[in-house]
Design an enzyme around this catalytic site. Structure first.
Site, PDB file in Angstrom:
ATOM      1  N   CYS A   1       6.965   9.669   1.550  1.00 15.36           N
ATOM      2  CA  CYS A   1       7.547  10.357   0.452  1.00 15.36           C
ATOM      3  C   CYS A   1       7.446  11.853   0.831  1.00 15.36           C
ATOM      4  O   CYS A   1       8.091  12.396   1.604  1.00 15.36           O
ATOM      5  CB  CYS A   1       6.487   9.945  -0.749  1.00 15.36           C
ATOM      6  SG  CYS A   1       7.386  10.768  -2.275  1.00 15.36           S
TER       7      CYS A   1
ATOM      8  N   HIS B   1       6.807   4.396  -1.531  1.00 18.18           N
ATOM      9  CA  HIS B   1       5.384   4.254  -1.450  1.00 18.18           C
ATOM     10  C   HIS B   1       4.700   2.867  -1.041  1.00 18.18           C
ATOM     11  O   HIS B   1       4.664   2.259  -2.092  1.00 18.18           O
ATOM     12  CB  HIS B   1       4.462   4.822  -2.686  1.00 18.18           C
ATOM     13  CG  HIS B   1       4.654   6.167  -2.764  1.00 18.18           C
ATOM     14  ND1 HIS B   1       3.622   7.051  -2.456  1.00 18.18           N
ATOM     15  CD2 HIS B   1       5.503   6.960  -3.449  1.00 18.18           C
ATOM     16  CE1 HIS B   1       3.881   8.269  -2.865  1.00 18.18           C
ATOM     17  NE2 HIS B   1       4.993   8.116  -3.607  1.00 18.18           N
TER      18      HIS B   1
ATOM     19  N   GLU C   1       1.987   1.916   0.083  1.00 18.62           N
ATOM     20  CA  GLU C   1       0.558   1.845  -0.335  1.00 18.62           C
ATOM     21  C   GLU C   1       0.584   1.496  -1.979  1.00 18.62           C
ATOM     22  O   GLU C   1      -0.643   1.077  -2.456  1.00 18.62           O
ATOM     23  CB  GLU C   1      -0.116   3.323  -0.056  1.00 18.62           C
ATOM     24  CG  GLU C   1      -0.050   4.325  -0.849  1.00 18.62           C
ATOM     25  CD  GLU C   1       1.147   5.164  -0.646  1.00 18.62           C
ATOM     26  OE1 GLU C   1       1.171   6.328  -1.227  1.00 18.62           O
ATOM     27  OE2 GLU C   1       2.181   4.634  -0.148  1.00 18.62           O
TER      28      GLU C   1
END
Length: 252
Positions: free
Chosen positions: A114, A200, A202
């Site tokens: 990002c 993202h 994660e």
């Protein structure tokens, strides 16, 4: 084959909102979890201790403004952030300069997520900024290029998104990995040097739901945007597949 464990320095470009920060031990905890899961997935036919594959260190580049010695790491992760990648705050300018040094270092690879994806492009001299198409939020499908399909092992990449800033054009000599109707440059690859994604990997569904709810309460998202994003937050996504691709790249 590089020596193990891989020394991965996570450059913390933000602090998640509470209670996410405490629950997951910040962005450092989220990326440690992600790399541990990817190490297990990559070696799923055998029992493996993730600590034998990856060694994670953390550096607060916002408040403490601390950085690793590039000669003592194998890879950097530039995380996401609520801050603007195109801003000229002193810490962001320092991060851009450090990223330039890392890009020039013969033995360091980079992973950008990002904001980190955008910082790598900015360090290469390419424009990043606000997207006139607006926000891209929650689980979205990314149309992959041939290289994207090769790296991630899927035909279409589903990934959690939380951004309204973009890389406008893919840098010269860099391979684009995918696009969406909202964002033309969803990822970048340079052999032996870096992989980036705009989304993202994660993020879990609870994180996305909490961030959307907080930003809707703050008036950043309207009711329709928030409801649509919350409806998609729990959809299956390819975060682990992305992290496996990251780890394979670092192990090359």
């Amino acid at each position: 084959m590089p020596r193990l464990p891989l020394r991965i320095a996570v450059l913390l470009c933000d602090t998640p909102p509470e209670p996410i920060n405490t629950r997951y031990d910040g962005l450092g905890g989220l990326f440690t979890r992600l790399f541990n899961l990817s190490a297990q997935e990559l070696h799923k036919r055998q029992t493996v201790d993730p600590a034998s594959i990856v060694s994670i260190s953390r550096f607060d580049v916002v408040t403490a403004q601390e950085y690793p010695d590039l000669d003592n790491v194998d890879a950097l992760v530039l995380t996401g952030s609520k801050h603007d990648s195109f801003a000229d705050h002193p810490w962001i300018l320092d991060l851009v300069e450090f990223t330039k040094k890392a890009l020039a270092h013969p033995n360091v690879k980079l992973l950008g997520v990002c904001f980190g994806h955008q910082i790598i492009a900015r360090a290469m001299g390419y424009e990043v900024g606000r997207n006139s198409a607006g926000w891209e939020i929650s689980v979205c499908g990314v149309d992959l290029t041939e290289k994207g399909r090769e790296l991630f092992g899927v035909e279409t990449l589903n990934i959690q998104q939380m951004h309204r800033d973009i890389v406008f054009t893919c840098p010269d000599g860099v391979v684009p990995l995918g696009r969406t109707p909202t964002c033309e440059v969803q990822g970048m690859y340079k052999a032996g040097k870096f992989i980036t994604v705009q989304g993202h990997p994660e993020y879990k569904d609870d994180i996305m739901s909490e961030v959307v709810t907080l930003r809707a309460a703050a008036g950043i998202f309207d009711k329709e945007q928030a409801e649509d994003a919350l409806n998609r937050a729990g959809k299956p996504h390819d975060g682990i597949a992305i992290a496996v691709a990251f780890l394979k790249f670092l192990l090359e």
